[in-house]
Design a protein around this motif. Sequence first.
Motif, PDB file in Angstrom:
ATOM      1  N   LEU A 110      -8.261  68.850   9.489  1.00 15.13           N
ATOM      2  CA  LEU A 110      -8.471  67.601   8.723  1.00 15.13           C
ATOM      3  C   LEU A 110     -10.309  67.908   8.405  1.00 15.13           C
ATOM      4  N   ILE A 111     -11.264  68.421   9.135  1.00 15.61           N
ATOM      5  CA  ILE A 111     -12.989  68.753   8.290  1.00 15.61           C
ATOM      6  C   ILE A 111     -12.896  69.279   6.814  1.00 15.61           C
ATOM      7  N   ARG A 112     -11.614  70.256   6.886  1.00 14.04           N
ATOM      8  CA  ARG A 112     -11.670  70.853   5.067  1.00 14.04           C
ATOM      9  C   ARG A 112     -10.985  70.012   4.620  1.00 14.04           C
ATOM     10  N   ALA A 113     -10.159  69.244   4.701  1.00 13.26           N
ATOM     11  CA  ALA A 113      -9.182  68.754   3.902  1.00 13.26           C
ATOM     12  C   ALA A 113     -10.486  67.377   3.767  1.00 13.26           C
ATOM     13  N   GLU A 114     -11.294  67.162   4.701  1.00 16.81           N
ATOM     14  CA  GLU A 114     -12.195  65.808   4.170  1.00 16.81           C
ATOM     15  C   GLU A 114     -13.769  66.676   3.084  1.00 16.81           C
ATOM     16  N   ARG A 115     -14.378  68.113   3.629  1.00 17.56           N
ATOM     17  CA  ARG A 115     -15.232  69.292   3.170  1.00 17.56           C
ATOM     18  C   ARG A 115     -14.665  68.689   1.611  1.00 17.56           C
ATOM     19  N   LYS A 116     -13.072  69.219   1.276  1.00 17.70           N
ATOM     20  CA  LYS A 116     -13.212  69.289  -0.063  1.00 17.70           C
ATOM     21  C   LYS A 116     -13.053  68.284  -0.848  1.00 17.70           C
ATOM     22  N   LEU A 164     -18.500  67.459  16.560  1.00 19.97           N
ATOM     23  CA  LEU A 164     -18.973  65.587  16.718  1.00 19.97           C
ATOM     24  C   LEU A 164     -20.009  66.111  15.844  1.00 19.97           C
ATOM     25  N   THR A 165     -21.174  66.632  15.636  1.00 21.94           N
ATOM     26  CA  THR A 165     -22.028  67.307  14.499  1.00 21.94           C
ATOM     27  C   THR A 165     -21.693  67.198  13.507  1.00 21.94           C
ATOM     28  N   VAL A 166     -20.732  68.243  13.078  1.00 20.89           N
ATOM     29  CA  VAL A 166     -19.739  67.922  11.755  1.00 20.89           C
ATOM     30  C   VAL A 166     -19.627  66.948  11.424  1.00 20.89           C
ATOM     31  N   LEU A 167     -18.592  66.657  12.246  1.00 19.53           N
ATOM     32  CA  LEU A 167     -17.373  65.113  11.561  1.00 19.53           C
ATOM     33  C   LEU A 167     -18.348  63.898  11.494  1.00 19.53           C
ATOM     34  N   ARG A 220     -16.864  77.967   9.594  1.00 16.15           N
ATOM     35  CA  ARG A 220     -15.847  78.832   9.194  1.00 16.15           C
ATOM     36  C   ARG A 220     -14.923  78.842  10.196  1.00 16.15           C
ATOM     37  N   GLU A 221     -15.534  78.980  11.043  1.00 15.79           N
ATOM     38  CA  GLU A 221     -14.004  79.358  12.392  1.00 15.79           C
ATOM     39  C   GLU A 221     -13.863  77.509  12.898  1.00 15.79           C
ATOM     40  N   LEU A 222     -14.916  76.205  12.320  1.00 20.48           N
ATOM     41  CA  LEU A 222     -13.949  74.933  13.600  1.00 20.48           C
ATOM     42  C   LEU A 222     -12.541  74.858  12.062  1.00 20.48           C
ATOM     43  N   GLU A 223     -13.078  75.384  10.696  1.00 21.43           N
ATOM     44  CA  GLU A 223     -11.856  74.834   9.715  1.00 21.43           C
ATOM     45  C   GLU A 223     -10.984  75.530  10.191  1.00 21.43           C
ATOM     46  N   SER A 224     -11.027  76.859  11.063  1.00 20.90           N
ATOM     47  CA  SER A 224      -9.760  78.409  11.272  1.00 20.90           C
ATOM     48  C   SER A 224      -8.703  77.539  11.927  1.00 20.90           C
ATOM     49  N   GLY A 225      -9.639  76.561  13.126  1.00 17.61           N
ATOM     50  CA  GLY A 225      -8.821  75.998  13.942  1.00 17.61           C
ATOM     51  C   GLY A 225      -9.249  77.423  15.537  1.00 17.61           C
ATOM     52  N   LYS A 226     -10.348  77.858  15.618  1.00 20.92           N
ATOM     53  CA  LYS A 226     -10.780  78.758  17.085  1.00 20.92           C
ATOM     54  C   LYS A 226     -11.037  78.324  17.618  1.00 20.92           C
ATOM     55  N   GLU A 227     -10.188  78.068  19.252  1.00 25.31           N
ATOM     56  CA  GLU A 227     -11.091  77.138  19.724  1.00 25.31           C
ATOM     57  C   GLU A 227     -12.764  76.738  20.683  1.00 25.31           C
ATOM     58  N   SER A 237     -21.242  64.285   9.888  1.00 15.48           N
ATOM     59  CA  SER A 237     -21.886  64.833   8.933  1.00 15.48           C
ATOM     60  C   SER A 237     -21.257  63.908   7.558  1.00 15.48           C
ATOM     61  N   LEU A 238     -19.752  64.163   7.749  1.00 17.04           N
ATOM     62  CA  LEU A 238     -18.536  63.803   6.622  1.00 17.04           C
ATOM     63  C   LEU A 238     -18.093  62.664   7.152  1.00 17.04           C
ATOM     64  N   GLY A 239     -19.054  61.202   7.421  1.00 20.21           N
ATOM     65  CA  GLY A 239     -18.907  60.672   7.374  1.00 20.21           C
ATOM     66  C   GLY A 239     -17.567  59.905   8.386  1.00 20.21           C
ATOM     67  N   LEU A 240     -17.147  60.720   9.968  1.00 23.28           N
ATOM     68  CA  LEU A 240     -15.946  60.869  10.535  1.00 23.28           C
ATOM     69  C   LEU A 240     -16.211  60.594  11.965  1.00 23.28           C
ATOM     70  N   THR A 241     -15.541  59.786  12.244  1.00 23.67           N
ATOM     71  CA  THR A 241     -15.957  59.449  13.967  1.00 23.67           C
ATOM     72  C   THR A 241     -14.880  59.336  14.189  1.00 23.67           C
ATOM     73  N   VAL A 242     -14.424  60.040  16.143  1.00 20.61           N
ATOM     74  CA  VAL A 242     -14.045  60.398  17.162  1.00 20.61           C
ATOM     75  C   VAL A 242     -13.546  58.413  17.603  1.00 20.61           C
ATOM     76  N   SER A 243     -11.904  58.821  17.528  1.00 18.83           N
ATOM     77  CA  SER A 243     -11.935  57.551  19.010  1.00 18.83           C
ATOM     78  C   SER A 243     -10.366  58.130  20.115  1.00 18.83           C
ATOM     79  N   ILE A 244     -10.931  58.025  21.175  1.00 20.69           N
ATOM     80  CA  ILE A 244      -9.669  58.351  22.349  1.00 20.69           C
ATOM     81  C   ILE A 244      -9.027  58.022  22.556  1.00 20.69           C
ATOM     82  N   THR A 245      -7.693  57.393  22.350  1.00 20.95           N
ATOM     83  CA  THR A 245      -6.992  56.898  23.272  1.00 20.95           C
ATOM     84  C   THR A 245      -5.747  57.361  24.255  1.00 20.95           C
ATOM     85  N   ASN A 246      -5.171  57.036  25.662  1.00 28.22           N
ATOM     86  CA  ASN A 246      -4.280  56.848  26.313  1.00 28.22           C
ATOM     87  C   ASN A 246      -3.840  57.531  25.197  1.00 28.22           C
TER      88      ASN A 246
END
Length: 77
Positions: free
Chosen positions: A16-22, A58-61, A43-50, A63-72
């Motif tokens: 998701l981060i890679r797609a939005e960055r591009k 969250l800072t990277v998200l 690079r590690e975040l985009e490659s899925g490294k845990e 910076s891209l204008g993305l927000t996080v929502s948590i649902t049950n």
Amino acid sequence: MIHMSTISDSAALGQLIRAERKRQQLTQEQLAGVAGVGVRFVRELESGKESCRVGLALTVLQSLGLTVSITNRGASS
């Protein structure tokens, strides 16, 4: 337009981060600079490294204008 994605693992978050960055036509170096993180982290975040560095992710998200929502998972719509 609001677009929602379900993220179930670090690989999906990285994609998701890679797609939005591009989409925003940013290089990894540019995103790192805007977010105030290292290029290696992006690079590690985009490659899925845990990572336990959730705050930086969250800072990277943000910076891209993305927000996080948590649902049950058990919650009904």
